[in-house]
Motif scaffolding. Structure first.
Motif, mmCIF file in Angstrom:
data_model
loop_
_atom_site.group_PDB
_atom_site.id
_atom_site.type_symbol
_atom_site.label_atom_id
_atom_site.label_comp_id
_atom_site.label_asym_id
_atom_site.label_seq_id
_atom_site.Cartn_x
_atom_site.Cartn_y
_atom_site.Cartn_z
ATOM 1 N N ALA A 18 0.842 -1.188 0.000
ATOM 2 C CA ALA A 18 0.000 0.000 0.000
ATOM 3 C C ALA A 18 0.884 1.246 0.000
ATOM 4 N N LYS A 19 0.386 2.314 -0.646
ATOM 5 C CA LYS A 19 1.136 3.569 -0.747
ATOM 6 C C LYS A 19 0.573 4.578 0.242
ATOM 7 N N ARG A 20 1.438 5.042 1.141
ATOM 8 C CA ARG A 20 1.015 5.967 2.190
ATOM 9 C C ARG A 20 0.560 7.306 1.606
ATOM 10 N N GLN A 21 -0.399 7.931 2.286
ATOM 11 C CA GLN A 21 -0.814 9.274 1.890
ATOM 12 C C GLN A 21 0.375 10.220 2.026
ATOM 13 N N MET A 22 0.298 11.352 1.298
ATOM 14 C CA MET A 22 1.408 12.305 1.286
ATOM 15 C C MET A 22 1.434 13.156 2.557
ATOM 16 N N LYS A 23 1.621 12.506 3.702
ATOM 17 C CA LYS A 23 1.769 13.262 4.945
ATOM 18 C C LYS A 23 2.730 12.515 5.845
ATOM 19 N N GLY A 24 3.378 13.241 6.731
ATOM 20 C CA GLY A 24 4.350 12.607 7.627
ATOM 21 C C GLY A 24 5.663 12.345 6.925
ATOM 22 N N ASP A 25 6.624 11.816 7.692
ATOM 23 C CA ASP A 25 7.974 11.645 7.149
ATOM 24 C C ASP A 25 8.098 10.478 6.176
ATOM 25 N N MET A 26 7.086 9.624 6.098
ATOM 26 C CA MET A 26 7.144 8.517 5.137
ATOM 27 C C MET A 26 6.029 8.643 4.094
ATOM 28 N N GLY A 27 5.476 9.821 3.953
ATOM 29 C CA GLY A 27 4.381 10.054 3.018
ATOM 30 C C GLY A 27 4.763 9.736 1.587
ATOM 31 N N GLY A 28 3.822 9.113 0.865
ATOM 32 C CA GLY A 28 4.027 8.820 -0.543
ATOM 33 C C GLY A 28 4.863 7.582 -0.818
ATOM 34 N N ARG A 29 5.285 6.877 0.234
ATOM 35 C CA ARG A 29 6.123 5.685 0.037
ATOM 36 C C ARG A 29 5.288 4.416 0.187
ATOM 37 N N TRP A 30 5.735 3.366 -0.469
ATOM 38 C CA TRP A 30 5.069 2.064 -0.395
ATOM 39 C C TRP A 30 5.457 1.355 0.890
#
Length: 136
Positions: A18-30
């Motif tokens: 799953a791809k994280r939402q674009m927030k936080g320090d790991m946003g946008g990463r799988w």
């Protein structure tokens, strides 16, 4: 020490990511989906709760695959990795996403080439070896 869980679902030769939402320090990463274990929770309770919250499905918890250590915000954390079974593959009937923008089933070989979160990449060799031994 903080405790986190990662969930490995395997279906038709592919792993659920799953791809994280674009927030936080790991946003946008799988990532392999999962989350933090709350006080007093067993691994199984945490896994069922996290998958219900993040994807709107009740998973079946399988065996523990591996454990790893990683550092997050200067703190040493433990990542316990478990196999889970989804009630369906999320393709025809879509999962309800609350923490992620996207999800898909990926080949094992693809994972190191994707922008994957570091903590999950740290356990990838053990996860890959376990899946190959069990399913190939």
């Amino acid at each position: 020490m903080g405790g986190s869980i990662a969930c490995i679902a395997f279906n038709n030769g592919k792993v659920f990511i799953a791809k994280r939402q674009m927030k936080g320090d790991m946003g946008g990463r799988w990532e392999f989906p999962g989350g933090k274990i709350e006080n007093g929770e067993s691994f199984e309770l945490a896994i069922v709760r996290e998958m219900q919250e993040e994807f709107g499905v009740k998973v079946t918890v399988g065996e523990k695959i591996t454990s790893g250590q990683f550092e997050h915000a200067g703190k040493e954390c433990t990542l316990d990795v478990f196999e889970v079974k989804f009630p369906h593959d999320g393709l025809k009937d879509h999962f309800v996403l609350t923490e992620h923008d996207d999800y898909r089933w990926a080949c094992l070989e693809e994972i190191p080439q994707l922008d994957f979160v570091d903590s999950d990449l740290s356990v990838y060799p053990e996860v890959s070896a376990w899946l190959r031994k069990k399913y190939f």
